[in-house]
Each structure stands twice: as C-alpha cells, then as structure tokens.
Design an enzyme around this catalytic site. Structure first.
Site, PDB file in Angstrom:
ATOM      1  N   GLU A   1      -9.269  -9.160   4.777  1.00 44.50           N
ATOM      2  CA  GLU A   1      -9.593  -7.799   4.330  1.00 44.50           C
ATOM      3  C   GLU A   1     -10.932  -7.792   3.586  1.00 44.50           C
ATOM      4  OE1 GLU A   1      -6.510  -5.757   2.144  1.00 44.50           O
ATOM      5  OE2 GLU A   1      -7.828  -4.052   1.704  1.00 44.50           O
TER       6      GLU A   1
ATOM      7  N   SER B   1       0.826  -1.206   0.000  1.00 46.00           N
ATOM      8  CA  SER B   1       0.000   0.000   0.000  1.00 46.00           C
ATOM      9  C   SER B   1       0.864   1.261   0.000  1.00 46.00           C
ATOM     10  CB  SER B   1      -0.939   0.022   1.212  1.00 46.00           C
ATOM     11  OG  SER B   1      -0.185  -0.128   2.402  1.00 46.00           O
TER      12      SER B   1
HETATM   13  O1  KIV Z   1      -0.385  -3.286   1.905  1.00 47.79           O
HETATM   14  C1  KIV Z   1      -1.126  -3.160   2.895  1.00 47.79           C
HETATM   15  O2  KIV Z   1      -1.224  -2.102   3.512  1.00 47.79           O
HETATM   16  C2  KIV Z   1      -1.901  -4.322   3.319  1.00 47.79           C
HETATM   17  C3  KIV Z   1      -2.877  -4.122   4.422  1.00 47.79           C
HETATM   18  C4  KIV Z   1      -4.063  -3.405   3.927  1.00 47.79           C
HETATM   19  C5  KIV Z   1      -3.256  -5.368   5.098  1.00 47.79           C
HETATM   20  O3  KIV Z   1      -1.770  -5.365   2.770  1.00 47.79           O
END
Ligand code: KIV
Length: 273
Positions: free
Chosen positions: A185, A49
């Site tokens: 998620e 992310s």
């Molecule tokens: O990349 C990320 O932040 C994630 C979380 C949302 C679990 O995989």
C-alpha cells in the site's frame, strides 16, 4: 456457480507466470459481499477500513476483534465463492504471540479463511505462530494505516533507497515465513515492481501502481459511497451516495405528497374495499 477461491489458488497467482491479476475488494456486510461475489471478485477483505468507510471513525485504530468478527460473520453469511480474509485489528497481534493466535482464531471461527496483518520482519514470530496454527496469513507492507501516528500521517512510504531495500527484505521475509500474498500500500510503482519481481508470492497493490499481481480497493471508494476527497489511486466506478440521495429524496417527496403508499402497497382486510 464458480469454484471457491482458495489460499493455495491465490498463492499461485503470479502474473509473470501467466496468471490473471488478483481482484480483491473490501466487504463489510452481507449485501456488499453478495454483490462483489456476483461480480467475480477473487478475495473479499473484511478490512479494518470498516472503521473509516462504514462506521464514521477517522482511523482504523478504533475497531477491535469483536467488531471485526461481527463483520466477518456478515460477509461469510453471503456464502461467497471468493476467499474471505479477515483483517487483524490494531493491538490484536502486538502484545503476545498467544494473544495473536487467539484473536486470529476468533476471526476464523466467524468465517475468515485467512487473516491479514500489517508489518514486516518484526511480525515474523506472530506470522510463524499463526501458520503453525493452520491459519493462512496475508502480509501488508508500505503505508500501513495502523501506524498512522508513527508515520506522521498517511504518507507514501519507501521513497528513499534504504526504505525501499528494507521493504524488499520485509516482503522476502514474510514470503519465506509462509505468507500466501502481500498487500503493498502507498509505495512508488518502481518499488512495487521490484518487490513483485523478486518475491515468490503474489503482491496485491493499493496505491502501488500497475505492476503488482493484483489490486485492492475499498468498497465504498470504488462505488462513491463515501464523501470527501479520495486518494489519487481511487477510481470511482459509481456515485452510490448520489444514487441513494436521489432515491430517498424521491421517496420522501412521495410520502409528503401522499403518493406513497399506493393501494397496491397496502394490506386490506377481505371485503374492506
Ligand atoms: O482495511 C483495508 O481496507 C485494507 C486495505 C486497504 C488493503 O487493509
């Protein structure tokens, strides 16, 4: 100084057995990791992310293993007590098992103590190979952002009975293969509750309701450091964007009025004043 959080320590954290819920937060840089660690977060997830939260991309498909290793290193240099988990980016574990082990090793050498990857039973050969190479694995099921195109957008998953059953089987298979925790998620609360009750390793939810063994949020969402509409599961605890705009506006005004820098903020040669 707190005791370092370990993989076995997280694996044992089932709320039903009396454990405290796991607190996991994403971290992408050294100051962010230091702050989260000082707040007592259990797990720092160097998530892919980073692509949307910090690098301006529209999805997580835009980062590769070098980018992730760069951010894992920055988080490791915070020397946190929290467990550092590095996200395996898209296409680093899809091509071959050998490739997956090599890519995971790059994250471990950068400072990760475990890796996370998305997907269920179809990932079992990779999960088993990583664990065979002594690399602990966190699973990730439900709304898996690397599948954004296959899912047709970021949509809540496992709403129908068959999909919920499949998700449960995926979670049980990941746990049996040795995953030490599983992120759930974007799934209905009752689905997450059933998985949490029936799977022996902890579940960590994001948009999966209150019955998981822990919760994870994205750093920039929690702190209000990115703009735009947030999913309903995000609770903002600060307006960091607003605070930064206010501070920079005040500094710019001081520069323009001549109030910055002051005499105390200026170096002088001896005898020049
Ligand atoms: O990349 C990320 O932040 C994630 C979380 C949302 C679990 O995989």
């Amino acid at each position: 100084m707190a005791d370092p959080v370990t993989v076995p320590g997280i694996r044992s954290r089932k709320v039903a057995a009396g454990a405290a819920p796991i607190v996991m937060l994403t971290a992408y840089d050294t100051p962010g990791a230091r702050a989260a660690d000082a707040a007592g977060v259990d797990v720092l997830l160097v998530g892919d992310s980073v692509a949307n939260a910090a690098l301006g991309f529209d999805d997580t498909l835009q980062v590769d293993v070098d980018v992730m290793a760069h951010h894992v290193g920055a988080v490791r240099r915070a020397r946190p007590d929290a467990l550092v988990v590095g996200d395996m980016p898209w296409l680093t574990y899809h091509l071959s098992v050998d490739d997956a082990v090599r890519n995971a090793a790059a994250l471990v050498r950068a400072g990760a103590e475990a890796v996370k990857l998305e997907g269920g039973r179809r990932r079992l050969p990779v999960v088993e190979a990583l664990i065979g190479a002594e690399i602990p694995v966190m699973g990730h099921l439900g709304l898996t952002p690397q599948s954004v195109h296959a899912m047709g957008g970021y949509k809540v998953q496992a709403r129908e009975d068959a999909a919920a059953e499949a998700l449960l089987l995926d979670a049980k298979a990941l746990a049996a293969a040795g995953c030490f925790a599983i992120v759930l998620e974007g799934v209905p609360d009752v689905v997450a509750r059933r998985v949490t009750a029936e799977v022996e390793v902890p579940t960590i939810g994001i948009g999966a309701g209150p019955w998981c063994d822990g919760q994870v949020l994205v750093f920039h969402d929690l702190l209000g450091y990115r703009q735009g509409a947030a999913p309903k599961f995000v609770r903002r605890y600060a307006d960091l964007h607003g605070a930064v705009v206010d501070a920079v506006t005040a500094w710019a005004a001081d520069v323009r009025s001549g109030a910055f820098p002051s005499d105390a903020e200026t170096y002088h040669l001896p005898g020049s004043r």
